[in-house]
Scaffold this motif. Sequence first.
Motif, PDB file in Angstrom:
ATOM      1  N   TYR A   1      18.572  90.495  14.376  1.00 24.41           N
ATOM      2  CA  TYR A   1      19.529  91.078  13.452  1.00 24.41           C
ATOM      3  C   TYR A   1      19.026  91.187  12.014  1.00 24.41           C
ATOM      4  O   TYR A   1      19.571  91.926  11.225  1.00 24.41           O
ATOM      5  CB  TYR A   1      20.822  90.252  13.449  1.00 24.41           C
ATOM      6  CG  TYR A   1      21.641  90.458  14.693  1.00 24.41           C
ATOM      7  CD1 TYR A   1      22.427  91.593  14.836  1.00 24.41           C
ATOM      8  CD2 TYR A   1      21.617  89.533  15.723  1.00 24.41           C
ATOM      9  CE1 TYR A   1      23.166  91.801  15.984  1.00 24.41           C
ATOM     10  CE2 TYR A   1      22.358  89.727  16.869  1.00 24.41           C
ATOM     11  CZ  TYR A   1      23.129  90.859  17.003  1.00 24.41           C
ATOM     12  OH  TYR A   1      23.853  91.059  18.126  1.00 24.41           O
TER      13      TYR A   1
ATOM     14  N   LEU B   1      25.081  87.923  10.270  1.00 29.58           N
ATOM     15  CA  LEU B   1      24.734  86.946  11.305  1.00 29.58           C
ATOM     16  C   LEU B   1      25.862  85.942  11.504  1.00 29.58           C
ATOM     17  O   LEU B   1      26.025  85.380  12.581  1.00 29.58           O
ATOM     18  CB  LEU B   1      23.459  86.204  10.914  1.00 29.58           C
ATOM     19  CG  LEU B   1      22.162  86.884  11.342  1.00 29.58           C
ATOM     20  CD1 LEU B   1      20.991  86.261  10.645  1.00 29.58           C
ATOM     21  CD2 LEU B   1      21.993  86.778  12.841  1.00 29.58           C
TER      22      LEU B   1
ATOM     23  N   ASP C   1      22.453  91.221   6.072  1.00 27.95           N
ATOM     24  CA  ASP C   1      22.157  90.836   7.450  1.00 27.95           C
ATOM     25  C   ASP C   1      22.433  89.355   7.675  1.00 27.95           C
ATOM     26  O   ASP C   1      22.877  88.952   8.757  1.00 27.95           O
ATOM     27  CB  ASP C   1      20.689  91.146   7.784  1.00 27.95           C
ATOM     28  CG  ASP C   1      20.472  92.638   7.999  1.00 27.95           C
ATOM     29  OD1 ASP C   1      21.480  93.373   8.008  1.00 27.95           O
ATOM     30  OD2 ASP C   1      19.316  93.054   8.164  1.00 27.95           O
TER      31      ASP C   1
ATOM     32  N   VAL D   1      28.530  88.666  14.560  1.00 26.56           N
ATOM     33  CA  VAL D   1      27.724  88.374  15.732  1.00 26.56           C
ATOM     34  C   VAL D   1      28.366  87.234  16.509  1.00 26.56           C
ATOM     35  O   VAL D   1      28.778  86.247  15.910  1.00 26.56           O
ATOM     36  CB  VAL D   1      26.291  87.975  15.297  1.00 26.56           C
ATOM     37  CG1 VAL D   1      25.481  87.495  16.473  1.00 26.56           C
ATOM     38  CG2 VAL D   1      25.599  89.140  14.619  1.00 26.56           C
TER      39      VAL D   1
END
Lengths: 167, 260
Positions: free
Chosen positions: B82, B97, B93, B101
Motif C-alpha cells: 500500500y 494503512l 498512504d 485497510v
Amino acid sequence: MAEETRQQLNRREFFSFVTVGWVAFTAALAGLGSLVFRYTYPNVNFEPEMDFIAGFPSEYEEGVDERWKNGFGVWMVRQEGKLVALSNICTHLGCVPNWLPAELKFKCPCHGSGYYMNGINFEGPAPRPLERYKIALTPEGKIKVDKTKIYRYEKGQWDHPDSYLAV
Amino acid sequence: MSGKGFADKVRETQVWKSIFRHGPPNNARNRASVIAGNVFLHLHPIKLKKSGVQLGYTWCMGGLTFFIFLALTVTGLLLMFYYRPTAEYAYNDIIALKEHVPLGIMREIHRWGAHAMVITVWLHMFRVFMTGSYKPPREFNWGVGVILLVLTLLLSFTGYLLPWDQLAIWAIAVGSNMAKATPFLGHGGPGAALAQIGDFVLVSDKNDVRFQLLAGRFVGEPALLRFYILHCVFIPLVVGTLIAVHFWRVRKDGGISAPL
C-alpha cells in the motif's frame, strides 16, 4: 623428446600468472566499486535556488521580516541601521526556530535554543549564533541574497561588508 | 496390517525422497543428516546443553529478536503493498494503512515491533555480556553482534522517515546533520576545512556523505526514496546475511551460551 617440447609452466611462472590475474581482478572490482560509488551522486539536482531578489531596502521596517522564511529560509532583520539576511537554521541540530515577536527572540521548538533579534544565541543548547547570508544591491537597487556565502559571528565575519546592508 | 505402515510407504515415494534426501532418523548418521540437510534446522546447534535453554539463564532474547525480525519482515512486506515512497503519497498512504485497510493494525505491529526489537537486542547483548559469553572463542560473534546492533538501529532510523510527517522530516534533518559532522567526510566536520586546494573546496555540501545519504543538499523526495530502499532492501539483506553468520558461529563456537 615429447617432454622437452611441451610448453610447461614452472612453479614460479605459475604463481606470477596467478598474481597478475588477482591484481587484475582486484583492480576491476575496485573500478566497479568506484563507479557504483559515483553512481550514488546524481549529476542534476532539482533543488531550490540558492539566491533570490528580495525587493527594495525601503520595503523593510525596523525589526524582523518573515516574508522569505518559507520560500528561502531567510529572515530579513533591520536593526541599528543595518539590514541582514539571517539564516533560519538552528545552529544546534539544524531545525527551524520561530520568531516570537512578543518576546523579541527566535526560539527553536525542538530543544529550546533561543536567539536575540540580531541572531546571537543566549539560551538553550545552541553552540553559536545564527548565520548571515551574503546580501548586496543589484544595479537597479534591489536586494540580492546569496545563500552560498555564509558569514559567521564567532569567526568575526559579521564585520564583512557583504554580510549586511547599511540602510 | 503387516509389513510397512502408511508413513513408511510415503517415505519411499519419489516425491518424498526428492524433498528429504535422507533416510528415516533411525540411526546416528541419518539423524545428523536430518539436521544438516534442513535449511531451517542446520543453523541450529546439533546438541544443546541444558543451561542453553534455561530461560533464567539466556532470557531467550536472541531468539526473541530473531522472531521479531521475522515478524517485521512479514509485516513490512505487507505494508509495501500500500505504501508509495513519494512526497505526494507517502503520508496519505500511511494514514490509509490505518483507516482504509482491513487489519489496519499491521502498521502498528511493524512500528511497535521495531521498538521491541531494539529493546530485545540491547537485553540480548546485556545478557551475553553479563554471562561472559563474548569471551574467546566467541569474540568474533560478539563483533558480528555489534554490527547487527548498529544495523538494527539504522533500520529503525531509516524507517522513521517513511511516514513523511513533521516528526520524520525533522528527525532526518537532525540525523543527516550528524552525518554532516563526520570527520573528513562531512562538510561540517573536523578536517573538512583542511581539505581545500586554494579556493577549491574538496569536501563541500555537494559531495560529502550527507549529500550521498540525501541525494541532495536538503531533505526532500530523493532522500525519501533513498531511505525507503535502504530500509526495505539494502539493510535487511545485510542483516539477513549477518544473522546467518551469527547463528552459524553460535553453533560452531559451542552452542547457546553454555560454559565451555
